[in-house]
Design a protein around this motif. Structure first.
Motif, PDB file in Angstrom:
ATOM      1  N   GLN A 309     -15.887  -6.529  22.570  1.00 16.56           N
ATOM      2  CA  GLN A 309     -15.578  -7.923  22.267  1.00 16.56           C
ATOM      3  C   GLN A 309     -15.646  -8.187  20.765  1.00 16.56           C
ATOM      4  O   GLN A 309     -14.842  -8.945  20.210  1.00 16.56           O
ATOM      5  CB  GLN A 309     -16.544  -8.839  23.015  1.00 16.56           C
ATOM      6  N   LEU A 310     -16.586  -7.562  20.086  1.00 19.77           N
ATOM      7  CA  LEU A 310     -16.695  -7.727  18.645  1.00 19.77           C
ATOM      8  C   LEU A 310     -15.479  -7.151  17.941  1.00 19.77           C
ATOM      9  O   LEU A 310     -14.933  -7.766  17.006  1.00 19.77           O
ATOM     10  CB  LEU A 310     -17.979  -7.065  18.133  1.00 19.77           C
ATOM     11  N   VAL A 311     -15.013  -5.976  18.361  1.00 19.65           N
ATOM     12  CA  VAL A 311     -13.821  -5.373  17.764  1.00 19.65           C
ATOM     13  C   VAL A 311     -12.609  -6.267  17.993  1.00 19.65           C
ATOM     14  O   VAL A 311     -11.800  -6.502  17.089  1.00 19.65           O
ATOM     15  CB  VAL A 311     -13.574  -3.963  18.342  1.00 19.65           C
ATOM     16  N   LYS A 312     -12.477  -6.805  19.211  1.00 21.45           N
ATOM     17  CA  LYS A 312     -11.342  -7.688  19.511  1.00 21.45           C
ATOM     18  C   LYS A 312     -11.386  -8.942  18.646  1.00 21.45           C
ATOM     19  O   LYS A 312     -10.348  -9.401  18.131  1.00 21.45           O
ATOM     20  CB  LYS A 312     -11.377  -8.077  20.986  1.00 21.45           C
ATOM     21  N   THR A 313     -12.568  -9.522  18.449  1.00 25.20           N
ATOM     22  CA  THR A 313     -12.694 -10.696  17.595  1.00 25.20           C
ATOM     23  C   THR A 313     -12.253 -10.376  16.172  1.00 25.20           C
ATOM     24  O   THR A 313     -11.528 -11.159  15.543  1.00 25.20           O
ATOM     25  CB  THR A 313     -14.141 -11.201  17.585  1.00 25.20           C
ATOM     26  N   ALA A 314     -12.671  -9.218  15.651  1.00 29.89           N
ATOM     27  CA  ALA A 314     -12.286  -8.822  14.295  1.00 29.89           C
ATOM     28  C   ALA A 314     -10.776  -8.608  14.195  1.00 29.89           C
ATOM     29  O   ALA A 314     -10.149  -8.970  13.186  1.00 29.89           O
ATOM     30  CB  ALA A 314     -13.034  -7.551  13.889  1.00 29.89           C
ATOM     31  N   TYR A 320      -4.924 -13.238  12.167  1.00 29.57           N
ATOM     32  CA  TYR A 320      -4.832 -14.640  11.753  1.00 29.57           C
ATOM     33  C   TYR A 320      -4.756 -14.759  10.233  1.00 29.57           C
ATOM     34  O   TYR A 320      -3.970 -15.552   9.696  1.00 29.57           O
ATOM     35  CB  TYR A 320      -6.028 -15.417  12.290  1.00 29.57           C
ATOM     36  N   TYR A 321      -5.560 -13.979   9.518  1.00 30.75           N
ATOM     37  CA  TYR A 321      -5.606 -14.075   8.058  1.00 30.75           C
ATOM     38  C   TYR A 321      -4.620 -13.138   7.363  1.00 30.75           C
ATOM     39  O   TYR A 321      -4.530 -13.127   6.137  1.00 30.75           O
ATOM     40  CB  TYR A 321      -7.022 -13.799   7.555  1.00 30.75           C
ATOM     41  N   GLY A 322      -3.879 -12.348   8.136  1.00 30.33           N
ATOM     42  CA  GLY A 322      -2.884 -11.458   7.557  1.00 30.33           C
ATOM     43  C   GLY A 322      -3.473 -10.310   6.761  1.00 30.33           C
ATOM     44  O   GLY A 322      -2.916  -9.905   5.729  1.00 30.33           O
ATOM     45  N   ILE A 323      -4.616  -9.779   7.219  1.00 30.27           N
ATOM     46  CA  ILE A 323      -5.239  -8.645   6.538  1.00 30.27           C
ATOM     47  C   ILE A 323      -5.330  -7.466   7.503  1.00 30.27           C
ATOM     48  O   ILE A 323      -5.027  -7.596   8.688  1.00 30.27           O
ATOM     49  CB  ILE A 323      -6.644  -9.017   6.017  1.00 30.27           C
ATOM     50  N   ASN A 324      -5.752  -6.330   7.009  1.00 29.44           N
ATOM     51  CA  ASN A 324      -5.891  -5.141   7.841  1.00 29.44           C
ATOM     52  C   ASN A 324      -7.238  -5.147   8.560  1.00 29.44           C
ATOM     53  O   ASN A 324      -8.256  -5.556   7.996  1.00 29.44           O
ATOM     54  CB  ASN A 324      -5.771  -3.871   6.997  1.00 29.44           C
ATOM     55  N   PHE A 325      -7.234  -4.663   9.803  1.00 28.77           N
ATOM     56  CA  PHE A 325      -8.489  -4.546  10.541  1.00 28.77           C
ATOM     57  C   PHE A 325      -9.487  -3.677   9.789  1.00 28.77           C
ATOM     58  O   PHE A 325     -10.700  -3.914   9.819  1.00 28.77           O
ATOM     59  CB  PHE A 325      -8.215  -3.968  11.932  1.00 28.77           C
TER      60      PHE A 325
END
Length: 809
Positions: A309-314, A320-325
């Motif tokens: 769940q934490l990975v999915k949130t990230a 949303y912010y247009g950055i890389n995971f």
């Protein structure tokens, strides 16, 4: 629905057609009806349209169309097009004759050819299968347009497959599955107040914008281990029309294997709002992510699913912010300070191993726990809250403070909005919201924390909705918060009382409705008089054609389905559109369209029958003013202009196309409006020309944001995609994509009446002006220094910078 036929016809007809068609001053000796004799459409079920034009139309005559073909249905005519729907074509190419008449002036046939659906549009592959993610590749074959791809659970897809009527997998399940997916995007567009096309353009995670069939290769995460899935893909345009069959590929995820990464965490220097941390992993070569959660948020991250769940949130935040995971990943020891914590609150540090592809590599672990210090109490005032009266849509409370001089605030918050927040955090959200409003001048001049609406001193009896404008729903639990406040700081202990609203009762309220004289083609204004001023009601305006989809055979409304549509439209904001007493209701509609104003008592749902009042919106009053405008334009290569004046054109890219427009007016207009947009067909769902006119108003209202006062350059405000990427082969043999644009312009007199509408479609192409062959094509003029004699401003010309045609890969 937009398709290749309509785009081709638009290009064929060109700007000259539109200008000629709307010139009332030109005498036309005889009536002529113009329509193309043959059309080809795709094999997909859906709605299509055939444009036509009439020179010197007769008001007593209407265009009529009919056919004997069973696969063509819902035929109807508009002012300039024939509209119809077709069924999927799953067998072979088929043709039909459409009989078209226009009084005694025209009788003819249009041949419609529908191609067969191809089941070889996409090649799908699934690789690098992990427990929670896979790498997919979607490769179009013959298909060249935009497409959507999704991973769906096997059971969900096979429920749709069970609808298959003919074992081809399309006639029943294909459209049903597509509609399910499409409704998600439509709901997102409604909630964000955007066009469907804007949402699809932003969804690079599942929608590919292409005119050349480029492949997609991407890692999809957030899956379940040891689970069965389908990868699906099919063609879809910006209007949400399905253009190909659905291609399928089944796969299964593997079992999760923990790589053994462990963590240690030290917490120090804990205050009421902050704490220091040091996180140490057992292996400095492995990557991980972490977060801090409070005791309420911890319930959202269950121990056995916390890491995933934490990975999915990230991943959601990265999108949303247009950055890389990978920007969320850490390795080795890290340290820092946690800030903006709540006082007297239990906190937990959660960490999980993860790689750059979003794969979870170790189980989630709670590695530290601490509690912040108690809140500093600046005022020892306490509060007693009593619920005096409870209604379905309002609550009246009595607040008795222990000190009469303490200024406090009262708030009514729906319990469902409090999930994940403790009382202090919720109060800080309220204070921060009001602080922002004060900074923005929301309440007007002279309003401070000492007199902000909703704050008070002494004992008070207050209704939540009637007095303080909070909104309520029936049979919902609400938290009544009372807290001292001074200069944006909570000064007392927080008092709270939970109160549940009661169930609604049936109502017999009825309505008288009339259209106010202030109504226009764009904004209707209705005067609504209910028979009972003590009951809440809701107005909802909808086109009668859209409403007809929710009628029984006898014409009565499917009220439950209508209420579902209204709830979906407003989502969580629905209670803000509920009123009491006489109401002057102003909203928006499209010109020259039949509408139904729905009115009903409301308390969580309709407490009365849904009453329907029908109105027709006026036409846009073009041609009523004595003023007018005209324009001419030229295109230039930006790099050629830069060669003449590098400073003037320094902000243009070499590949830009610069458009110079000369505008002349006649009849002394009070205002004139001119805009450059995609063609009106892109905005068919929101009114076509109506939409373009409202865009002009937005530009007029915010012109300072887009006009460069120094250089007099007006840069186009881009809305949505062009209706079609048009290929063009240059003299040198290069194939380029050239985008259609449209010009919308009209003059306005001092009384607000409009002159003639000018609408023009053109395509900038990379050829000299004297080599242009198509009616819509506009080539480049030879560069010259036409700005040198100007002293500044843009009184003689306006300049647009538009993307130049790009090379086809």
């Amino acid at each position: 629905m937009k398709n290749s036929i309509i785009s081709w016809v638009s290009a064929l007809m060109g700007a000259g057609f539109f200008l000629c068609a709307c010139n009332p001053s030109e005498e036309v000796k005889e009536t002529s009806f113009n329509i193309t004799a043959a059309f080809e459409i795709s094999g997909a079920a859906g709605s299509y349209e055939i444009p036509f034009s009439i020179d010197n139309p007769k008001t007593s005559q209407k265009v009529q169309a009919s056919t004997d073909a069973e696969w063509i249905h819902d035929i109807r005519t508009d002012d300039d097009k024939i509209l119809f729907s077709v069924s999927d074509n799953l067998s072979a190419d088929r043709t039909a004759e459409l009989s078209v008449t226009y009084g005694q002036d025209f009788t003819g046939m249009v041949t419609l050819t529908q191609k067969v659906f191809s089941f070889e549009d996409f090649s799908l592959s699934v690789n690098e299968i992990q427990a929670y993610s896979v790498k997919i590749k979607v490769s179009p074959k013959k298909y060249k347009g935009n497409y959507i791809y999704r991973i769906l659970p096997k059971g969900e897809v096979e429920r749709y497959l069970a609808l298959d009527e003919n074992k081809l997998g399309e006639k029943a399940y294909g459209e049903a599955l597509h509609q399910k997916i499409l409704q998600e995007f439509i709901g997102q567009a409604a909630s964000e107040g955007k066009e469907l096309a804007e949402i699809l353009m932003s969804r690079s995670d599942c929608f590919k914008m292409t005119s050349q069939g480029e492949f997609t290769e991407i890692v999809i995460s957030g899956l379940e281990e040891l689970s069965d899935y389908y990868l699906i893909a099919y063609g879809m345009d910006f209007q949400g029309n399905r253009l190909t069959p659905i291609s399928l590929s089944q796969f299964s995820t593997i079992q999760f294997v923990d790589n053994g990464l462990k963590f240690e965490c030290q917490i120090a220097s804990v205050t009421q709002n902050s704490a220091r941390y040091i996180i140490t992993p057992s292996d400095n070569n492995q990557t991980y992510i972490w977060t801090v959660v409070n005791d309420i948020e911890k319930d959202m991250y269950k121990d056995d699913e916390a890491g995933k769940q934490l990975v999915k949130t990230a991943q959601d935040q990265a999108e949303y912010y247009g950055i890389n995971f990978s920007d969320f990943l850490n390795s080795g020891n890290i340290h820092g300070t946690l800030e903006d914590l709540a006082p007297s609150t239990d906190y937990f540090i959660l960490a999980v191993g993860a790689d750059a592809a979003g794969n979870v590599t170790t189980a989630g672990q709670y590695i530290a726990e601490f509690k912040t210090k108690d809140m500093e109490i600046l005022d020892d005032c306490t509060f007693e809250i009593t619920a005096l009266e409870i209604e379905s849509m309002d609550i009246k409370v009595k607040v008795e403070p222990s000190r009469s001089d303490t200024r406090y605030m009262l708030a009514f918050i729906d319990e469902k909005r409090c999930v994940g927040y403790n009382d202090y955090q919720m109060v800080m959200r309220i204070i921060n919201m009001e602080s922002d409003r004060l900074k923005q001048g929301y309440y007007g001049d002279g309003i401070t924390w000492d007199n902000i609406p909703g704050s008070m001193t002494g004992t008070n009896e207050v209704w939540g909705r009637r007095d303080l404008f909070w909104t309520f729903e029936p049979e919902h639990s609400f938290r009544v918060y009372v807290f001292g406040v001074k200069d944006g700081v909570c000064t007392t202990r927080i008092a709270r009382k939970d109160v549940k609203t009661i169930a609604p009762e049936p109502s017999n309220v009825t309505f008288n409705v009339s259209m106010n004289s202030a109504s226009t083609w764009h904004n209707p204004v209705f005067d609504i008089v209910p028979s009972n001023n003590d009951e809440y009601f809701m107005p909802f305006l909808i086109s009668t054609q859209d409403l007809n989809a929710f009628r029984y055979n006898d014409g009565s409304l499917m009220e439950a389905e209508v209420m579902d549509q209204i709830r979906d439209y407003y989502e969580d904001e629905i209670t803000q559109y509920v009123f009491k007493g006489n109401k002057t209701y102003k909203t928006v509609w499209t010109s020259d369209t039949e509408y139904s104003l729905l009115l009903f008592g409301y308390a969580g749902s309709n407490t009365t029958p849904i009453y329907e009042f029908k109105f027709k919106s006026p036409k846009i009053p073009f041609g009523e003013a004595g003023c007018d405008l005209s324009y001419t334009y030229e295109l230039f290569r930006a790099k050629d202009l830069k060669a003449l004046d590098a400073v003037k054109w320094e902000r243009c890219d070499d590949g830009d196309c610069v458009m110079k427009i000369n505008i002349k007016t006649s009849g002394n207009p009070a205002h004139w409006h001119w805009g450059l947009w995609p063609a009106k067909e892109n905005f068919a769902s929101t009114g076509g020309i109506d939409h373009l006119i409202t865009l002009l108003w937005e530009v007029d209202a915010t012109g300072d944001n887009i006009v460069d006062k120094t250089f007099g350059e007006l840069r186009p405000w881009w809305y949505g995609p062009a209706d079609k990427d048009t290929p063009f082969k240059t003299a040198e043999g290069e194939t380029l994509r050239c985008m259609p644009w449209s010009i919308t312009a009209y003059a306005e007199d001092a009384q607000g009446k409009y002159g003639k509408l000018h609408y023009d479609v053109f395509i900038p192409i990379p050829e000299p002006k004297d080599k242009v062959t198509g009616k819509c094509e506009v080539g480049y003029s030879e560069a010259y220094n036409w700005w040198a004699t100007k002293s500044g401003g843009n009184d003689d010309y306006v300049v647009f910078t538009v993307p130049s045609p790009e090379k086809v890969k």
